[in-house]
Design an enzyme around this catalytic site. Structure first.
Site, PDB file in Angstrom:
ATOM      1  N   HIS A   1     -64.469 -14.165  58.849  1.00  0.00           N
ATOM      2  CA  HIS A   1     -64.153 -15.523  59.338  1.00  0.00           C
ATOM      3  C   HIS A   1     -64.132 -16.525  58.169  1.00  0.00           C
ATOM      4  O   HIS A   1     -63.154 -17.237  57.964  1.00  0.00           O
ATOM      5  CB  HIS A   1     -65.203 -15.937  60.381  1.00  0.00           C
ATOM      6  CG  HIS A   1     -65.011 -17.307  60.939  1.00  0.00           C
ATOM      7  ND1 HIS A   1     -64.387 -17.545  62.149  1.00  0.00           N
ATOM      8  CD2 HIS A   1     -65.352 -18.528  60.464  1.00  0.00           C
ATOM      9  CE1 HIS A   1     -64.351 -18.853  62.379  1.00  0.00           C
ATOM     10  NE2 HIS A   1     -64.937 -19.474  61.374  1.00  0.00           N
ATOM     11  N   GLU A   2     -65.197 -16.533  57.384  1.00  0.00           N
ATOM     12  CA  GLU A   2     -65.276 -17.496  56.276  1.00  0.00           C
ATOM     13  C   GLU A   2     -64.227 -17.184  55.209  1.00  0.00           C
ATOM     14  O   GLU A   2     -63.720 -18.093  54.549  1.00  0.00           O
ATOM     15  CB  GLU A   2     -66.684 -17.512  55.668  1.00  0.00           C
ATOM     16  CG  GLU A   2     -67.810 -17.926  56.628  1.00  0.00           C
ATOM     17  CD  GLU A   2     -67.594 -19.260  57.328  1.00  0.00           C
ATOM     18  OE1 GLU A   2     -66.894 -20.138  56.777  1.00  0.00           O
ATOM     19  OE2 GLU A   2     -68.117 -19.438  58.450  1.00  0.00           O
TER      20      GLU A   2
ATOM     21  N   HIS B   1     -61.159 -19.039  56.113  1.00  0.00           N
ATOM     22  CA  HIS B   1     -61.240 -20.446  55.658  1.00  0.00           C
ATOM     23  C   HIS B   1     -60.956 -20.526  54.155  1.00  0.00           C
ATOM     24  O   HIS B   1     -60.226 -21.387  53.683  1.00  0.00           O
ATOM     25  CB  HIS B   1     -62.646 -20.998  55.906  1.00  0.00           C
ATOM     26  CG  HIS B   1     -62.914 -21.425  57.325  1.00  0.00           C
ATOM     27  ND1 HIS B   1     -62.169 -22.360  57.983  1.00  0.00           N
ATOM     28  CD2 HIS B   1     -63.882 -21.048  58.200  1.00  0.00           C
ATOM     29  CE1 HIS B   1     -62.662 -22.551  59.214  1.00  0.00           C
ATOM     30  NE2 HIS B   1     -63.700 -21.754  59.360  1.00  0.00           N
TER      31      HIS B   1
ATOM     32  N   GLU C   1     -59.660 -24.031  61.232  1.00  0.00           N
ATOM     33  CA  GLU C   1     -60.270 -23.019  62.104  1.00  0.00           C
ATOM     34  C   GLU C   1     -59.235 -21.962  62.499  1.00  0.00           C
ATOM     35  O   GLU C   1     -59.579 -20.802  62.697  1.00  0.00           O
ATOM     36  CB  GLU C   1     -60.898 -23.697  63.326  1.00  0.00           C
ATOM     37  CG  GLU C   1     -61.840 -22.822  64.136  1.00  0.00           C
ATOM     38  CD  GLU C   1     -63.098 -22.396  63.385  1.00  0.00           C
ATOM     39  OE1 GLU C   1     -63.377 -22.913  62.280  1.00  0.00           O
ATOM     40  OE2 GLU C   1     -63.814 -21.512  63.912  1.00  0.00           O
TER      41      GLU C   1
HETATM   42 CO    CO Z   1     -64.942 -21.629  61.150  1.00  0.00          CO
END
Ligand code: CO
Length: 497
Positions: A263-264, A267, A293
């Site tokens: 997830h990160e 980003h 996001e």
């Molecule tokens: Co996030």
């Protein structure tokens, strides 16, 4: 010097200051010894005052007016002026007494919230939260007057430039009508499958880290311009060309930390892919929180919970931890990573039930900012919403309206960006896979370069050149709607099980 080059140099200095703040903040969350907290807070406060001073500099208005009539500017420069004007309008909207009162109220409320959450004591938090809410309404009114927006939309605009609650209402009403029935359907399908065998730990932190690094490299993360560390609350932060991510390991279960890293990394790929020529200018910044996001959820939910990715990843997981047996098969891993289960806590929610948590918070914060419900009624309204949207009965406020730090810390208007991001992720991933049929098969071999190449060209490298709706329309052929997200859920949780 032209007015444009004065502006550009000035905003370059603001970016240099922001980069220093970003690294100090990372240090604060990752490395700093506890005893340094007070000294650090002083330094951070001073740097933030300096940055605010620069971004509200009296010369900016004149520079903007002069640059507007500069006929030599190209598309990126014109878009930079638009973004500079947007930031400057918002930054100069608030009297400094209001900024100071709000930051004091937030500090007091955050501190009280930690205790109130532990004690499940909403009444103890009420006066502190009421003060934060009151000041957020004033901030929303002050910004709204300058921008021609309602107070809620003015708050939302800080996280989602151009975002409007009328549009979000329509998108979320669509989802709210679909989700409760769909969740039941998905759970019925799931119940017909045999139970998944458990993964037997413990899983050494060093092994989890090594595997996380391997997947980060597969996704295309640039280790020359970033690093992976540990923090209590995982985040992506740092500075331009120094994009750092964090995770948190549990030795009993590696699956969460691993998905957290992916997830990160999503980003971080966005941050590392912003246009180098405008990295320190507002036009080179990420487009907004829902698009940010969308990039993390595109990696975590769309790409890395796909059968293709888990076919590649499951054998690497088994090898790393020395696992044996059916629990380590890619199909078992896929079922584990796509399990649906309504619960009380947003951050633990799965892909299907998560939007309901967000829709509830969005509706409540909009009502509270508009002063249409007394704050004291929040717990009852929360619990009623959880019952109708997720079918669960909240036993206490710790597992209910006290769980998130967003409202105590002044983050009103932030929540909708999570679900807008999930919907945007589905729409972007779908468009990418249709534009390049090699993307999904490559992910099955651990090769993300076709996907990331498409994202670089269509999303990351565009920075803030276009408004969000235009960016999404250019990339996917249409503005955001819920249909692709709903089709994705139906395919993953009904058709392809
Ligand atoms: Co996030």
């Amino acid at each position: 010097m032209t007015a444009y080059s004065d502006l550009s140099a000035h905003f370059g200095r603001i970016a240099a200051l922001s980069n220093a703040i970003g690294i100090l903040q990372w240090d604060n969350d990752v490395m700093m010894p506890r005893g340094a907290a007070e000294t650090r807070a002083e330094s951070m406060a001073l740097l933030q005052v300096m940055r605010h001073g620069l971004s509200t500099d009296a010369r900016i208005g004149g520079w903007l007016a002069a640059a507007d009539s500069d006929g030599s500017l190209g598309a990126w420069e014109k878009a930079n002026l638009r973004e500079i004007r947007r930031v400057w309008t918002v930054d100069t909207a608030l009297p400094s007494e209001l900024v100071e009162a709000s930051s004091k109220a937030i500090s007091a409320c955050e501190m009280r919230w930690r205790q109130a959450r532990a004690d499940a004591d909403f009444t103890g938090l009420l006066p502190y939260l009421a003060e934060v809410l009151n000041l957020q309404r004033q901030i929303g009114r002050a910004k709204g007057e300058k921008l021609g927006l309602s107070p809620y939309d003015a708050l939302l605009n800080d996280y989602e430039p151009g975002g409007r609650s009328t549009k979000i209402d329509a998108l979320f009403d669509d989802l709210a009508a679909f989700l409760p029935g769909f969740t039941q359907e998905a759970m019925a399908v799931q119940a017909r499958r045999p139970a998944q065998p458990a993964l037997e730990g413990p899983f050494a932190t060093a092994t989890q880290r090594a595997l996380g690094l391997k997947f980060m490299a597969a996704l295309g993360y640039d280790f020359e311009r970033g690093r992976l560390d540990i923090s209590t609350h995982p985040f992506c932060g740092g500075a331009d060309n120094d994009v750092r991510i964090t995770t948190r390991y549990e030795e009993a279960d590696f699956t969460k930390a691993l998905m957290g890293v992916l997830h990160e990394t999503g980003h971080a790929l966005y941050e590392q892919g912003r246009p180098q020529g405008y990295l320190n200018q507002p036009v080179g910044g990420a487009r907004g929180m829902s698009l940010h996001e969308s990039q993390s959820l595109l990696m975590e939910m769309q790409a890395c919970r796909s059968r293709q990715f888990l076919t590649y990843a499951a054998p690497l997981m088994r090898e790393s931890f020395g696992g044996t047996g059916p629990a380590w098969e890619s199909e078992a891993m896929w079922h584990r990573y796509t399990r649906v289960e309504p619960g009380f806590i947003r951050v633990d929610a799965d892909e299907v039930t998560y939007p309901a948590h967000v829709i509830l918070r969005y509706r409540l914060e909009k009502t509270l900012i508009a002063d249409k419900m007394p704050l004291a009624e929040l717990p009852a309204a929360w619990n009623a919403g959880m019952k109708s949207l997720l079918g669960v009965t909240v036993p206490n406020d710790r597992l209910g309206c006290l769980q998130d730090i967003h409202w105590p810390s002044g983050g009103w208007g932030y929540f909708p960006t999570y679900t807008l991001g999930a919907m945007t992720a589905a729409q972007i991933f779908d468009a990418a896979c249709k534009a390049d049929h090699a993307i999904l098969p490559a992910i099955g071999k651990g090769d993300f370069s076709p996907l990331v190449g498409w994202l670089r060209a269509n999303i990351h490298g565009k920075g803030s050149l276009l408004p969000t709706d235009d960016l999404l329309t250019e990339a996917t052929g249409r503005p955001l709607d819920a249909s692709v997200f709903k089709a994705h859920l139906r395919r993953r949780y009904i058709d392809e099980v």
